[in-house]
Structures are given as structure tokens and as C-alpha cells.
Design an enzyme around this catalytic site. Structure first.
Site, PDB file in Angstrom:
ATOM      1  N   HIS A   1      21.453  57.215   1.234  1.00 31.47           N
ATOM      2  CA  HIS A   1      21.742  58.430   1.934  1.00 31.47           C
ATOM      3  C   HIS A   1      22.184  59.522   0.992  1.00 31.47           C
ATOM      4  CE1 HIS A   1      23.154  55.553   5.071  1.00 31.47           C
ATOM      5  NE2 HIS A   1      22.777  56.419   5.890  1.00 31.47           N
TER       6      HIS A   1
ATOM      7  N   HIS B   1      25.559  54.597   1.667  1.00 32.24           N
ATOM      8  CA  HIS B   1      24.990  54.039   0.373  1.00 32.24           C
ATOM      9  C   HIS B   1      23.883  55.046  -0.521  1.00 32.24           C
ATOM     10  CE1 HIS B   1      21.257  53.554   2.633  1.00 32.24           C
ATOM     11  NE2 HIS B   1      22.342  53.015   3.499  1.00 32.24           N
TER      12      HIS B   1
ATOM     13  N   ARG C   1      23.437  48.324   7.328  1.00 29.50           N
ATOM     14  CA  ARG C   1      23.706  46.951   7.707  1.00 29.50           C
ATOM     15  C   ARG C   1      23.951  45.681   6.895  1.00 29.50           C
ATOM     16  NH1 ARG C   1      22.720  47.052  13.316  1.00 29.50           N
ATOM     17  NH2 ARG C   1      21.775  49.134  14.110  1.00 29.50           N
TER      18      ARG C   1
ATOM     19  N   ILE D   1      14.943  53.762  -0.781  1.00 32.58           N
ATOM     20  CA  ILE D   1      15.679  53.317  -1.933  1.00 32.58           C
ATOM     21  C   ILE D   1      16.011  51.646  -1.786  1.00 32.58           C
ATOM     22  CG2 ILE D   1      18.057  53.506  -3.250  1.00 32.58           C
ATOM     23  CD1 ILE D   1      16.099  56.009  -3.483  1.00 32.58           C
TER      24      ILE D   1
ATOM     25  N   GLN E   1      22.101  55.271  21.365  1.00 31.54           N
ATOM     26  CA  GLN E   1      21.034  54.665  20.514  1.00 31.54           C
ATOM     27  C   GLN E   1      21.347  53.205  20.451  1.00 31.54           C
ATOM     28  OE1 GLN E   1      21.445  57.407  17.207  1.00 31.54           O
ATOM     29  NE2 GLN E   1      21.020  55.648  15.980  1.00 31.54           N
TER      30      GLN E   1
END
Length: 279
Positions: A33, A30, A187, A176, A57
Site C-alpha cells: 500500500h 503494508h 491476509r 511488492i 465484496q
């Protein structure tokens, strides 16, 4: 833009490159990134982005719904990265990153990885540190870029490179936010319109604490927790005021007089969201 799906192809693609900036991601990209890539592009001759949903993770080493449901959209991600100016994308599968099964040797993050996010997600930061160490060894970047939204991840990676003498500069990039104030996150794709509206209580509470600090007023962290805990559709995970470097909780008795970070996590439906803001 080159796309490498194997370690050897990545190494070959990096031959003869000068300064290298690395943007590690798990995909589902998004605008947050894109801001990491922009920062890397401004400081390096070559920009490498990785796309890898790392099972280490996640709960149960990936044997969980959170891992299985994590958004995967490789074609869209590649298009975003190419438009943003990435030179090389490393997009391995699990077998390429962990041939023969899970690694025997891990990066253990100790106390900095077991509080806050780590308390709610045991082993999460050990998995993060392990895959990031592997990426650093493969790419050998001069600089690596991480979003400040994941404040604890930034602190863990800073400690990783300091403790293991990995020669890479860690560059945090500011959060952001959408027009409504919600921090950009992969998410967020899993939120309905109503759930997104409910999630806005987290950035609203954080910014409220920031305004009180700027006005020289006392901070009521328990009142802020109560606001989150009583919000419709929201379940509070944690909300703490912490030291920005160590993430140790700060005891606030009246006015806050030192640099601090307020970090929080909530569930909206099944979706876990995190955010933070400087005080």
C-alpha cells in the site's frame, strides 16, 4: 493529514484542491500500500487514501467469517499513511457508505467479473466495482492507484471506467514482495510461520513459468497445477495463463508467443492467497 469519516467531511476537505490521486484500500496496510501512495504522491498535488472493509465484496454480503476476521487496525494504518505522505484519509463506517442498508443499484461486472476470482467468489467483483464507483463519485480523482497483485480487479476497474465514462486514469502499481518472494497481502497476517513457508510454492511456480517463457521453452501449465495441488498444506483454487486485458484463458500449444499473465490462487489453511506474474 486530515481524517474524514463522513462523505460531507471528505467533500469539504477536497475543496480547492488541484490534481487528486486516490488510493482505495480496505486497511490492514503494508509496504504494498505504501508503494501505491508513493506512486500517487509523485503524480498528484493531493493524495487521498480510503480505508473501508466493504461487505459487498465478501461472501453473503459480509455475513461470513472472512469478513468478520478481516484485519482491522485503524491506528496503525493512519500512522503508515501519514508517514507515506497522504493528505486526506476517508475512513467511513458501513452505515456512512450504505445508509439505510445495502444499495438497490449495483455495478454489474458481467463476464470479466465471473471468471477466475469471480468464479470462486460469486458477486465479489460486483461489490468491488460498486464501492469503487462510489469512491470515484465522492473523490473525483484524476488518477486512481491499484496493486497489480489484484490483476483481475485492475481489469474490472479499467472496464468500469471505460464503460461508464468515468474520467479517471487507472494506474496499476507493481507487486511488492517480501524477501522470501511472497506477494505482500493483508491476509498474510493470518498465516503462521509454517503456513507462510508453505505459501511460497505459489510465487515459486509462477516464477518458474516466467523463466521457461524467457528461455523460449514450452510451458507446462498442467504440470504447474499438479505441483501446487500436491504441495504440503496447500489447496489449489486455480492457475491459468490469460490475456492481460480480457483475462480470457489462452490456449497454449507449444511456445507462448504473445503477451500473457499467469494468475493463481491457493488456500493455505483457511487463508486464500492470490498472485500473478507477466510472461
Amino acid at each position: 493529514m486530515q481524517v474524514a469519516t463522513t462523505k460531507q467531511a471528505l467533500i469539504d476537505a477536497l475543496l480547492h484542491h488541484k490534481s487528486v490521486g486516490l488510493v482505495p484500500t480496505m486497511g490492514a496496510l503494508h509496504s504494498g500500500h505504501a508503494s501505491l501512495v508513493k506512486a500517487a504522491r509523485a503524480e498528484n498535488d493531493t493524495v487521498v487514501a480510503s480505508i473501508f472493509v466493504n461487505p459487498l465484496q465478501f461472501e453473503a454480503l459480509g455475513d461470513c467469517d472472512d469478513y468478520r476476521n478481516y484485519p482491522r487496525q485503524l491506528d496503525a494504518d493512519l500512522a503508515l499513511l501519514e508517514e507515506a505522505g497522504v493528505d486526506i484519509v476517508f475512513a467511513p463506517d458501513v452505515e456512512e457508505m450504505y445508509p439505510g442498508g445495502l444499495p438497490l443499484v449495483w455495478a454489474r461486472t458481467g463476464s470479466i467479473g465471473t471468471k477466475l476470482e469471480g468464479a470462486s467468489r460469486p458477486g465479489h467483483f460486483d461489490g468491488v466495482a460498486t464501492v469503487v464507483a462510489k469512491l470515484f463519485n465522492l473523490v473525483r480523482p484524476d488518477r486512481a492507484y491499484f496493486g497489480q497483485k489484484d490483476a483481475q480487479q485492475v481489469a474490472v476497474i479499467r472496464r468500469l471506467v471505460a464503460d461508464l465514462d468515468i474520467p479517471v486514469e487507472i494506474r496499476p502499481v507493481p507487486i511488492i514482495r517480501g524477501a522470501d518472494g511472497l506477494a505482500e497481502s493483508s491476509r498474510n497476517q493470518r498465516l503462521s510461520a509454517d503456513q507462510r513457508a508453505q505459501a511460497l510454492v505459489l510465487p515459486q511456480v509462477l516464477s518458474g513459468l516466467q523463466r521457461r517463457k524467457a528461455a523460449g521453452e514450452a510451458l507446462d501449465i498442467q504440470g504447474a497445477r499438479d505441483t501446487l495441488a500436491s504441495a504440503d498444506g496447500v489447496r489449489l483454487d486455480h492457475l491459468e495463463i490469460v490475456d492481460p486485458a480480457t483475462l480470457e484463458p489462452l490456449e497454449i500449444d507449444g511456445l507462448l508467443t504473445q503477451p500473457a499473465l499467469v494468475v493463481g490462487a491457493i488456500f493455505v489453511g483457511p487463508v486464500r492467497l492470490i498472485d500473478n506474474i507477466e510472461l
